[in-house]
Motif scaffolding. Structure first.
Motif, short mmCIF file in Angstrom:
data_model
loop_
_atom_site.label_atom_id
_atom_site.label_comp_id
_atom_site.label_asym_id
_atom_site.label_seq_id
_atom_site.Cartn_x
_atom_site.Cartn_y
_atom_site.Cartn_z
N LYS A 48 0.83 -1.21 0.00
CA LYS A 48 0.00 0.00 0.00
C LYS A 48 0.86 1.26 0.00
O LYS A 48 0.45 2.31 -0.49
CB LYS A 48 -0.92 -0.01 1.22
N VAL A 49 2.06 1.13 0.61
CA VAL A 49 3.00 2.26 0.67
C VAL A 49 4.36 1.78 0.20
O VAL A 49 4.81 0.69 0.58
CB VAL A 49 3.10 2.83 2.10
N LEU A 50 5.00 2.60 -0.62
CA LEU A 50 6.33 2.26 -1.14
C LEU A 50 7.34 3.27 -0.64
O LEU A 50 7.17 4.48 -0.82
CB LEU A 50 6.28 2.27 -2.67
N PHE A 51 8.40 2.78 0.01
CA PHE A 51 9.49 3.63 0.50
C PHE A 51 10.69 3.46 -0.44
O PHE A 51 11.19 2.34 -0.60
CB PHE A 51 9.89 3.24 1.92
N LEU A 52 11.16 4.56 -1.01
CA LEU A 52 12.28 4.51 -1.94
C LEU A 52 13.36 5.47 -1.47
O LEU A 52 13.21 6.69 -1.54
CB LEU A 52 11.80 4.90 -3.35
N ASP A 53 14.45 4.91 -0.97
CA ASP A 53 15.53 5.71 -0.39
C ASP A 53 16.60 5.98 -1.45
O ASP A 53 17.39 5.10 -1.77
CB ASP A 53 16.12 4.98 0.81
N GLU A 54 16.61 7.19 -1.97
CA GLU A 54 17.57 7.62 -3.01
C GLU A 54 17.66 6.58 -4.14
O GLU A 54 18.74 6.06 -4.43
CB GLU A 54 18.94 7.89 -2.40
#
Length: 300
Positions: free
Chosen positions: A151-157
């Motif tokens: 449901k949520v996507l975390f994209l670190d750099e």
């Protein structure tokens, strides 16, 4: 709200990494966390993905508490860390199958979500992940983060170290994913990528400087900025920094962005000064403020 953060603080061996961070990300929003290396972006991501526990404050992701409901959060989010973290000795297909199995699903079941991305790496499905180019690695990592329909996507750099063409393609993929209803929190040190986000938070030394839409943040910049150019960039910067009326001086591509302390500033005066410093082919033109200009001003 998909993400809610209230007064989160984190320290490591007495050194503050995050200080009273608060913000919210709406459902379906593409939210950018913008700041240089060491600003606290990765620490915040690790807290929100339940890999670190904050010293103070609270946060929820898809209405689950980051401490009490960490298992539920892990089943509902996808996380793509800044450093390529897939199994380099496994092939593209084997990596995808492995991550699908972890979440109790299959590639076929969720293929519709990753199809647009996977077709670009499918010709290399039998190649080991460690042998892929930087851009292909990022696409594979994104597929693995999406394989369980988070449901949520975390994209670190996600685009650090990737060529400009692959960077553009990657952000186009993110916009398509947003159209499918996925909420995204993306961190980046690239100010030009900030303009693609719905809203952004500028972060420096573990503190939020400002949160708003890219257009509104740029509008907050009140000074007139000049693009200054000459035949010798190093000498130009040195001379501008020595100029008694300079307010700010920093390189911006092929130009130097210059602002003056005076309200009655005349470019002619500056041109005469630079000429006296033996600079040639001088050009001074008014330019529009950017997010980077605003960030530099707030970071002061």
């Amino acid at each position: 709200m998909s993400i809610s953060v209230n007064n989160i603080s984190k320290s490591f061996k007495g050194k503050t990494a995050l200080k009273n961070i608060s913000f919210e990300v709406k459902k379906g929003e593409l939210f950018g966390l913008i700041g240089p290396d060491g600003a606290g972006k990765t620490t915040l991501f690790r807290i929100l993905t339940t890999l670190l526990i904050p010293n103070h404050g609270e946060a929820t992701v898809v209405d689950f508490d980051i401490i009490k409901d960490y298992k539920s959060i892990r089943n509902n989010v996808g996380y793509m860390p800044g450093r390529f973290s897939l199994y380099q000795d496994l092939t593209v297909k084997e990596n995808l199958e492995f991550f699908a199995t972890i979440f109790g699903t299959t590639i076929e079941k969720n293929y519709d979500l990753i199809k647009d991305i996977y077709v670009q790496i499918e010709p290399f499905k039998d190649r080991r992940a460690g042998k892929l180019s930087g851009g292909m690695k990022q696409k594979l990592a994104l597929c693995c983060a999406l394989i369980h329909k988070p449901k949520v996507l975390f994209l670190d750099e996600p685009t650090t170290g990737v060529d400009p063409v692959s960077r553009k393609e990657f952000w186009e993929m993110l916009k398509r994913l947003q159209n499918k209803g996925i909420t995204m929190l993306v961190s980046t040190p690239y100010m030009d990528e900030a303009a693609i986000c719905d809203r952004i938070a500028l972060i420096q030394d573990g503190e939020m400087l400002e949160i708003d839409t890219p257009k509104k943040i740029v509008k907050h910049y009140s000074k007139t900025i000049y693009n200054v150019k000459a035949n010798n960039m190093y000498q130009l910067i040195k001379s501008l920094k020595s100029y008694q009326h300079n307010y700010s001086v920093y390189p911006f591509g092929e130009f130097v962005h210059y602002t003056d302390t005076r309200t009655d500033f005349s470019p002619i005066d500056l041109q005469h000064y630079l000429t006296s410093k033996n600079l040639k082919n001088i050009s001074i033109e008014i330019t529009q403020a950017t997010i980077e200009d605003t960030f530099m001003e707030l970071a002061k």
